[in-house]
Design a protein around this motif. Structure first.
Motif, PDB file in Angstrom:
ATOM      1  N   ASP A  13      22.266  20.876  11.199  1.00 51.39           N
ATOM      2  CA  ASP A  13      22.164  22.593  12.226  1.00 51.39           C
ATOM      3  C   ASP A  13      22.029  24.227  11.163  1.00 51.39           C
ATOM      4  O   ASP A  13      21.408  24.843  11.377  1.00 51.39           O
ATOM      5  N   GLU A  14      23.556  24.013   9.928  1.00 57.10           N
ATOM      6  CA  GLU A  14      23.377  25.197   9.688  1.00 57.10           C
ATOM      7  C   GLU A  14      22.610  25.469   9.273  1.00 57.10           C
ATOM      8  O   GLU A  14      21.753  26.849   8.404  1.00 57.10           O
ATOM      9  N   ALA A  43      11.943  20.797   5.404  1.00 56.66           N
ATOM     10  CA  ALA A  43      11.264  19.754   6.459  1.00 56.66           C
ATOM     11  C   ALA A  43      10.709  18.208   5.737  1.00 56.66           C
ATOM     12  O   ALA A  43      10.799  17.429   6.593  1.00 56.66           O
ATOM     13  N   ILE A  44       9.896  18.543   4.899  1.00 50.74           N
ATOM     14  CA  ILE A  44       9.116  17.143   4.475  1.00 50.74           C
ATOM     15  C   ILE A  44       9.886  16.090   3.254  1.00 50.74           C
ATOM     16  O   ILE A  44       9.568  15.379   4.118  1.00 50.74           O
ATOM     17  N   ILE A 109      14.457  17.578  11.266  1.00 52.10           N
ATOM     18  CA  ILE A 109      16.178  17.122  12.101  1.00 52.10           C
ATOM     19  C   ILE A 109      16.625  16.599  12.876  1.00 52.10           C
ATOM     20  O   ILE A 109      16.976  15.657  12.837  1.00 52.10           O
ATOM     21  N   ASP A 110      15.383  16.835  14.085  1.00 49.57           N
ATOM     22  CA  ASP A 110      15.615  15.860  15.025  1.00 49.57           C
ATOM     23  C   ASP A 110      15.260  14.504  14.939  1.00 49.57           C
ATOM     24  O   ASP A 110      15.603  13.398  15.003  1.00 49.57           O
ATOM     25  N   THR A 111      13.942  14.162  13.438  1.00 49.78           N
ATOM     26  CA  THR A 111      14.230  13.110  13.418  1.00 49.78           C
ATOM     27  C   THR A 111      14.741  12.368  12.753  1.00 49.78           C
ATOM     28  O   THR A 111      15.498  11.373  12.562  1.00 49.78           O
ATOM     29  N   PHE A 112      15.041  12.960  11.821  1.00 52.79           N
ATOM     30  CA  PHE A 112      16.804  12.763  10.547  1.00 52.79           C
ATOM     31  C   PHE A 112      17.602  12.078  12.292  1.00 52.79           C
ATOM     32  O   PHE A 112      18.082  10.809  11.905  1.00 52.79           O
ATOM     33  N   ASN A 113      17.800  12.676  12.929  1.00 57.32           N
ATOM     34  CA  ASN A 113      19.082  12.496  14.302  1.00 57.32           C
ATOM     35  C   ASN A 113      19.006  11.269  14.874  1.00 57.32           C
ATOM     36  O   ASN A 113      19.413  10.561  15.023  1.00 57.32           O
ATOM     37  N   ARG A 114      17.738  10.788  14.893  1.00 58.06           N
ATOM     38  CA  ARG A 114      17.327   9.991  16.000  1.00 58.06           C
ATOM     39  C   ARG A 114      17.338   8.867  15.144  1.00 58.06           C
ATOM     40  O   ARG A 114      17.662   8.003  16.129  1.00 58.06           O
ATOM     41  N   HIS A 136      21.162  17.123   1.362  1.00 56.58           N
ATOM     42  CA  HIS A 136      20.274  17.835   2.367  1.00 56.58           C
ATOM     43  C   HIS A 136      20.820  19.265   2.203  1.00 56.58           C
ATOM     44  O   HIS A 136      20.672  20.437   2.183  1.00 56.58           O
ATOM     45  N   CYS A 137      21.910  19.263   2.282  1.00 60.91           N
ATOM     46  CA  CYS A 137      22.536  20.625   2.455  1.00 60.91           C
ATOM     47  C   CYS A 137      23.150  21.464   1.277  1.00 60.91           C
ATOM     48  O   CYS A 137      22.550  22.046   0.671  1.00 60.91           O
ATOM     49  N   ARG A 138      22.820  20.421   0.288  1.00 56.25           N
ATOM     50  CA  ARG A 138      22.658  20.815  -0.919  1.00 56.25           C
ATOM     51  C   ARG A 138      21.006  21.581  -1.720  1.00 56.25           C
ATOM     52  O   ARG A 138      21.086  22.230  -2.267  1.00 56.25           O
TER      53      ARG A 138
END
Length: 151
Positions: A13-14, A43-44, A109-114, A136-138
């Motif tokens: 989210d950040e 995103a990819i 991000i939605d796909t990852f979270n689900r 993903h953050c780094r």
């Protein structure tokens, strides 16, 4: 050459919030890719971690990289890596709009979270959900740090 921004993310989210902030600002690309290309690349990779494909880097690279995983998680990903030809799907279209890239990032991000299972990283191999988030953050710090908000 301008120095990349020093940013730090602790969540997907950040990453999205900073990408949206950049999209709503006047920005200068500090490296070869535009803001839209950097966002699309993130995103990819986020989508790939949840949906595949399961690609693998050469054996020696995978083994050497594992020795540096904890350092990368702590200190960040060094710049200057060129994406090998086998991984051209990770290279974003230079003509993508910032709005399309942001939509793709939101969807990724939605796909990852689900997701409840995750694909192996092409270099580091098996990652837990939290390791993927940290990666993903780094990765987001590297790519969004290559864009400077101009006041």
């Amino acid at each position: 050459m301008p120095i990349a921004n020093a940013i730090r993310f602790n969540s997907l989210d950040e990453i999205l919030a900073y990408a949206e902030q950049c999209a709503g600002s006047r920005v200068e690309a500090l490296k070869d890719w535009s803001l839209a290309q950097n966002i699309k690349h993130l995103a990819i990779t986020i989508r790939m971690s949840a949906k595949g494909p399961a690609l693998k880097a050469p054996f020696l690279i995978r083994k050497l990289a594992k020795l540096r995983k904890n350092k990368m998680f702590k200190d960040g990903i060094p710049s200057g890596f060129t994406i090998p030809g086998k991984f051209t799907d990770f290279i974003p279209d230079p003509n993508i709009s910032t709005e399309q890239a942001l939509d793709d990032l939101r969807n990724a991000i939605d796909t990852f979270n689900r997701a409840n299972t995750y694909f192996p990283h092409p270099i580091f191999e098996k990652f837990t959900r939290q390791e993927w988030i940290t990666f993903h953050c780094r990765h987001g710090e590297l790519h969004l740090g290559n864009v400077q908000i101009v006041e």
